[in-house]
Design a protein around this motif. Structure first.
Motif, PDB file in Angstrom:
ATOM      1  N   PRO A 109       0.803  -1.235   0.000  1.00 54.55           N
ATOM      2  CA  PRO A 109       0.000   0.000   0.000  1.00 54.55           C
ATOM      3  C   PRO A 109       0.831   1.277   0.000  1.00 54.55           C
ATOM      4  CG  PRO A 109      -0.114  -1.097   2.136  1.00 54.55           C
ATOM      5  CD  PRO A 109       0.574  -2.036   1.202  1.00 54.55           C
ATOM      6  N   GLU A 110       1.905   1.308   0.760  1.00 57.93           N
ATOM      7  CA  GLU A 110       2.706   2.530   0.850  1.00 57.93           C
ATOM      8  C   GLU A 110       3.389   2.850  -0.477  1.00 57.93           C
ATOM      9  OE1 GLU A 110       4.295   5.972   2.418  1.00 57.93           O
ATOM     10  OE2 GLU A 110       2.704   4.650   3.174  1.00 57.93           O
ATOM     11  N   THR A 111       3.936   1.808  -1.106  1.00 55.80           N
ATOM     12  CA  THR A 111       4.593   2.012  -2.394  1.00 55.80           C
ATOM     13  C   THR A 111       3.579   2.428  -3.458  1.00 55.80           C
ATOM     14  OG1 THR A 111       6.191   0.298  -1.799  1.00 55.80           O
ATOM     15  CG2 THR A 111       6.135   0.985  -4.096  1.00 55.80           C
ATOM     16  N   ASN A 112       2.405   1.791  -3.432  1.00 57.05           N
ATOM     17  CA  ASN A 112       1.363   2.166  -4.394  1.00 57.05           C
ATOM     18  C   ASN A 112       0.916   3.613  -4.196  1.00 57.05           C
ATOM     19  OD1 ASN A 112       0.189  -0.021  -6.301  1.00 57.05           O
ATOM     20  ND2 ASN A 112       0.638  -1.142  -4.423  1.00 57.05           N
ATOM     21  N   ARG A 113       0.878   4.055  -2.955  1.00 55.20           N
ATOM     22  CA  ARG A 113       0.488   5.439  -2.682  1.00 55.20           C
ATOM     23  C   ARG A 113       1.495   6.408  -3.288  1.00 55.20           C
ATOM     24  NH1 ARG A 113       1.460   9.337   0.987  1.00 55.20           N
ATOM     25  NH2 ARG A 113       3.031   8.035   2.044  1.00 55.20           N
ATOM     26  N   ILE A 114       2.771   6.068  -3.180  1.00 51.89           N
ATOM     27  CA  ILE A 114       3.808   6.929  -3.752  1.00 51.89           C
ATOM     28  C   ILE A 114       3.711   6.964  -5.280  1.00 51.89           C
ATOM     29  CG2 ILE A 114       6.304   7.208  -4.040  1.00 51.89           C
ATOM     30  CD1 ILE A 114       6.630   6.009  -1.228  1.00 51.89           C
ATOM     31  N   VAL A 115       3.486   5.793  -5.873  1.00 51.07           N
ATOM     32  CA  VAL A 115       3.367   5.733  -7.335  1.00 51.07           C
ATOM     33  C   VAL A 115       2.138   6.505  -7.793  1.00 51.07           C
ATOM     34  CG1 VAL A 115       3.062   4.207  -9.318  1.00 51.07           C
ATOM     35  CG2 VAL A 115       4.624   3.549  -7.473  1.00 51.07           C
ATOM     36  N   ASP A 116       1.060   6.427  -7.017  1.00 51.33           N
ATOM     37  CA  ASP A 116      -0.152   7.176  -7.373  1.00 51.33           C
ATOM     38  C   ASP A 116       0.122   8.682  -7.390  1.00 51.33           C
ATOM     39  OD1 ASP A 116      -1.678   4.919  -7.696  1.00 51.33           O
ATOM     40  OD2 ASP A 116      -2.519   4.954  -5.667  1.00 51.33           O
ATOM     41  N   LYS A 117       0.915   9.152  -6.447  1.00 50.31           N
ATOM     42  CA  LYS A 117       1.259  10.573  -6.410  1.00 50.31           C
ATOM     43  C   LYS A 117       2.103  10.958  -7.624  1.00 50.31           C
ATOM     44  CE  LYS A 117       0.973  11.555  -1.474  1.00 50.31           C
ATOM     45  NZ  LYS A 117       1.698  12.081  -0.282  1.00 50.31           N
ATOM     46  N   ILE A 118       3.008  10.041  -8.017  1.00 51.37           N
ATOM     47  CA  ILE A 118       3.819  10.307  -9.212  1.00 51.37           C
ATOM     48  C   ILE A 118       2.919  10.392 -10.443  1.00 51.37           C
ATOM     49  CG2 ILE A 118       5.609   9.382 -10.735  1.00 51.37           C
ATOM     50  CD1 ILE A 118       6.880   8.109  -8.255  1.00 51.37           C
ATOM     51  N   GLU A 119       1.979   9.439 -10.554  1.00 52.34           N
ATOM     52  CA  GLU A 119       1.060   9.454 -11.689  1.00 52.34           C
ATOM     53  C   GLU A 119       0.210  10.725 -11.696  1.00 52.34           C
ATOM     54  OE1 GLU A 119       0.114   4.834 -12.909  1.00 52.34           O
ATOM     55  OE2 GLU A 119      -1.095   5.759 -11.323  1.00 52.34           O
ATOM     56  N   SER A 120      -0.212  11.157 -10.512  1.00 51.30           N
ATOM     57  CA  SER A 120      -1.015  12.378 -10.429  1.00 51.30           C
ATOM     58  C   SER A 120      -0.212  13.585 -10.902  1.00 51.30           C
ATOM     59  CB  SER A 120      -1.485  12.590  -8.984  1.00 51.30           C
ATOM     60  OG  SER A 120      -2.218  13.794  -8.874  1.00 51.30           O
ATOM     61  N   GLY A 121       1.062  13.645 -10.505  1.00 57.65           N
ATOM     62  CA  GLY A 121       1.914  14.747 -10.946  1.00 57.65           C
ATOM     63  C   GLY A 121       2.141  14.732 -12.444  1.00 57.65           C
TER      64      GLY A 121
END
Length: 293
Positions: A109-121
């Motif tokens: 979950p933590e890694t996916n959250r970080i990747v989601d933020k990258i995708e959002s950016g």
């Protein structure tokens, strides 16, 4: 010998000036009236010329400002277009690598959250690039007859989840009798930008009212929101490129709308509503519209 009745008549002005001061028939009041009339005509002519010079001077200043603005936008467009293409070339592989990374990391979950933020950016950057490319696009419109009301309905249907998430009510009062001779993609972009702009200013709910009607030889389309309205100091700058009152965004949304309207020989204006919120009016000349079949 000529009789008194046959003597030639002397013009009134000559008669007045040729008579001696002792001639009892001289009427100085007539002379002064002639002088006053001539002076008044000269004054009227002078005032008329002064007003015409002022009008022409004002028109020239407006044209000079428009020309200067177009020159600035042309220079800005060349730079922005180059930057947009370079950024997009870099974004494409980054988006691909992010997708591959997300599939490899599994369910952490933590890694996916970080990747989601990258995708959002990356999504925000891609939106910025899209805005730049639309703003700098200098092409003639590919005109076809577009059903404006149907296009607005489709845009609202596509954004229905966002309307619901933000608790924004939609009210439509659209004419179904007119089709506009316009570039379909450009027109859709203008309508979409105004709808998204309304959603941006109503994050916690409100009402978006979209109306269209034929009035005074124009097809008018209005987007009215119940947001915070337009600050007095921002009214003149709201359509300027890169001007934005939001912490995020490119400041190109309304500039693109204005560019689309210029290409279609139309006009866009913005005013504050009497109670609250703002309204954006698009006016298309009726020569570009026809009744729907």
């Amino acid at each position: 010998m000529t009789s008194p009745q046959e003597q030639p008549q002397m013009p009134e002005t000559n008669r007045l000036f040729n008579m001696s001061p002792d001639d009892e028939s001289i009427d100085l009041r007539d002379l002064l009236q002639c002088w006053d009339k001539a002076t008044a005509r000269l004054q009227e002519t002078h005032e008329s010329l002064r007003k015409e010079v002022t009008r022409l001077t004002d028109e020239l200043e407006v044209k000079n400002r428009e020309l200067a603005r177009k020159n600035r936008l042309a220079d800005l467009g060349l730079v922005a277009s180059h930057i947009a293409h370079e950024v997009r070339n870099g974004l494409m592989p980054l988006t691909l690598y992010t997708g591959l990374l997300k599939r490899k990391i599994g369910t952490d979950p933590e890694t996916n959250r970080i990747v989601d933020k990258i995708e959002s950016g990356l999504t925000v950057l891609n939106t910025t690039v899209d805005d730049l490319l639309h703003f700098t696009a200098d092409r003639q419109p590919n005109q076809t007859y577009v059903p404006t009301s149907k296009m607005i309905l489709e845009i609202c249907e596509d954004l229905a989840p966002q309307f619901q998430a933000q608790n924004v009510q939609l009210r439509l009062d659209l004419t179904e009798q007119e089709m506009l001779l316009a570039d379909k993609d450009m027109l859709k972009r203008a309508f979409l930008n105004l709808t998204l702009n309304a959603l941006d200013v109503m994050p916690n709910g409100g009402i978006l009212t979209i109306t269209s009607q034929v009035n005074f030889g124009h097809l008018e389309v209005e987007f009215a929101d119940t947001g915070c309205g337009i600050a007095a100091g921002d009214v003149r700058r709201i359509f300027d490129p890169f001007f934005s009152t939001k912490s995020t965004g490119t400041g190109l949304g309304l500039a693109i709308v204005q560019r689309v309207m210029e290409v279609h020989q139309g006009q866009v204006s913005a005013i504050n509503c009497p109670d609250f919120g703002a309204a954006f009016m698009l006016m298309f000349p009726m020569k570009a519209a026809k009744a729907a079949a």
